[in-house]
Design an enzyme around this catalytic site. Structure first.
Site, PDB file in Angstrom:
ATOM      1  CD1 TRP A 154       0.028  -1.368   3.883  1.00 33.37           C
ATOM      2  CD2 TRP A 154       0.537  -1.073   6.027  1.00 33.37           C
ATOM      3  NE1 TRP A 154       0.586  -0.122   4.013  1.00 33.37           N
ATOM      4  CE2 TRP A 154       0.905   0.096   5.309  1.00 33.37           C
ATOM      5  CE3 TRP A 154       0.760  -1.103   7.407  1.00 33.37           C
ATOM      6  CZ2 TRP A 154       1.495   1.197   5.929  1.00 33.37           C
ATOM      7  CZ3 TRP A 154       1.353  -0.005   8.007  1.00 33.37           C
ATOM      8  CH2 TRP A 154       1.711   1.135   7.268  1.00 33.37           C
ATOM      9  CG  HIS A 168       3.981  -0.913   1.722  1.00 33.95           C
ATOM     10  ND1 HIS A 168       3.849  -0.106   2.813  1.00 33.95           N
ATOM     11  CD2 HIS A 168       4.898  -1.863   2.080  1.00 33.95           C
ATOM     12  CE1 HIS A 168       4.631  -0.530   3.792  1.00 33.95           C
ATOM     13  NE2 HIS A 168       5.273  -1.602   3.361  1.00 33.95           N
ATOM     14  NE  ARG A 194      -1.872  -2.339   0.953  1.00 33.32           N
ATOM     15  CZ  ARG A 194      -1.803  -1.021   1.034  1.00 33.32           C
ATOM     16  NH1 ARG A 194      -2.868  -0.332   1.378  1.00 33.32           N
ATOM     17  NH2 ARG A 194      -0.679  -0.405   0.777  1.00 33.32           N
ATOM     18  CD  GLN A 208       1.581   1.090  -2.790  1.00 37.76           C
ATOM     19  OE1 GLN A 208       2.751   0.887  -2.475  1.00 37.76           O
ATOM     20  NE2 GLN A 208       0.646   1.394  -1.903  1.00 37.76           N
ATOM     21  CB  VAL A 251       6.714   9.528   6.231  1.00 39.89           C
ATOM     22  CG1 VAL A 251       7.375   9.008   4.971  1.00 39.89           C
ATOM     23  CG2 VAL A 251       5.265   9.090   6.328  1.00 39.89           C
ATOM     24  CB  ALA A 305       9.349   8.058   0.907  1.00 37.56           C
TER      25      ALA A 305
END
Ligand code: PHE
Length: 337
Positions: A154, A168, A194, A208, A251, A305
């Site tokens: 990231w 994020h 970032r 985002q 995830v 998600a």
């Protein structure tokens, strides 16, 4: 008597003939003024025999009132006419075409409003969280422990306080699940930061839109249908899409949703790096560890998600080939879209 009647008749004619307020005032002076016709009549009173004086006085006073009333009525008429004339002179037709330039919403705002509207239709609420985060919400609770190599992905900025400008919007997943039990359906649009090298498809401060759906028996089919519906709504047609396996610690399975490159229609060009596809929505099924860190039982609940790269979506929607154009302050772009 006939003297009084003919004087009234004359006064009435003069009042009616007065075409504007100054002319009417002239008439008033002529009849009611100190040297006016009615004063002159009153002066005659003394010359009458005593028994006739009261009767005469009453009649002259009555005439005085009649003339005064006639003047007032005409004055009201003339004032009204003057107001009408002023209104007409200043009449403004707001429907006439004009050369004035109107304001316009920024393309990012427009797409955001559309995304919110789309998800409202699916029963999602809009959630938000802070732009300056702590490591727990940005990383730990998302199954990215300290010293885990995945943190490097990231390109994180750190403040001297140790806080993190969030990398994020996934931190809003955590903040939402900490506060509420499922079923949950939220989207969370917002700014992220970032340490990127800036180019046509990367900015250091960007937008985002996170999405989170937690309930019982949620499947990858739900995820797929939701995101394909979103892409179709935003692009305005059924643009070809594909899902690829990808890794994000929060995830399992993790996926990337690509859409066919709109610039070359899949042929391959410099914008899609000659692959024919553009990655737009990383997504996946929420990792059981993430649910656990928010006090949700993964045996009972699951969900999906996603974290849509918002600026990139705007770019594709409007066919803008360089992200920087969205922020360079060029109003022609905003007006044209
Ligand atoms: N937070 C991820 C990123 O910014 C995107 C993502 C969100 C991936 C949700 C999967 C699920 O890289």
């Amino acid at each position: 008597m006939s003297q009084l009647e003919s004087l009234y008749a004359q006064a009435a004619r003069d009042v009616a003939a007065a075409g504007d307020l100054p002319a009417l005032d002239g008439v008033r002076v002529q009849y009611l003024g100190k040297k006016g016709a009615i004063k002159a009549l009153l002066k005659q009173t003394g010359k009458l025999p005593p028994e006739e004086r009261p009767g005469w006085g009453q009649k002259v006073n009555a005439l005085n009132k009649q003339v005064t009333d006639a003047l007032e009525a005409r004055k009201a008429e003339l004032q009204h006419a003057a107001e009408q004339a002023a209104l007409e002179a200043g009449w403004l037709d707001p429907t006439l075409p004009t050369a004035a330039r109107t304001g316009a919403l920024h393309p990012i705002t427009k797409v955001l409003m559309e995304v919110v509207d789309h998800f409202h239709g699916l029963g999602f609420e809009v959630a938000s969280g802070p732009e300056i985060e702590d490591a727990f919400h940005n990383f730990d609770a998302l199954n990215i422990p300290d010293n885990h190599p995945a943190r490097d992905v990231w390109d994180t900025f750190y403040l001297t306080t140790g806080e993190i400008p969030r990398t994020h919007t996934s931190s809003v997943q955590i903040r939402t699940m900490e506060q509420r039990q499922p079923p949950l359906r939220i989207i969370a649009p917002g700014k992220c930061f970032r340490n990127e090298t800036i180019d046509a498809t990367h900015l250091a401060a960007f937008n985002q839109c996170e999405g989170l759906y937690i309930d019982r028996d949620v499947t990858v089919g739900h995820l797929k249908a939701t995101l394909e519906g979103l892409v179709e709504r935003l692009m305005g047609y059924k643009v070809p899409t594909r899902f690829r396996p990808a890794f994000y610690p929060f995830v399992e399975p993790g996926l990337d949703l690509d859409i066919e490159c709109i610039f070359c229609k899949g042929e391959g060009c410099s914008i899609c790096k000659y692959g024919g596809w553009i990655e737009v929505i990383p997504c996946g099924m929420v990792h059981p560890n993430v649910l656990r860190s928010c006090g949700i039982d993964p045996e009972e609940f699951n969900g999906f998600a996603f974290g849509m790269g918002f600026d990139r979506m705007v770019m594709l929607r409007y066919g803008i080939d360089d992200l920087r154009r969205l922020y360079d302050g060029n109003l022609d772009l905003v007006r044209k879209l």
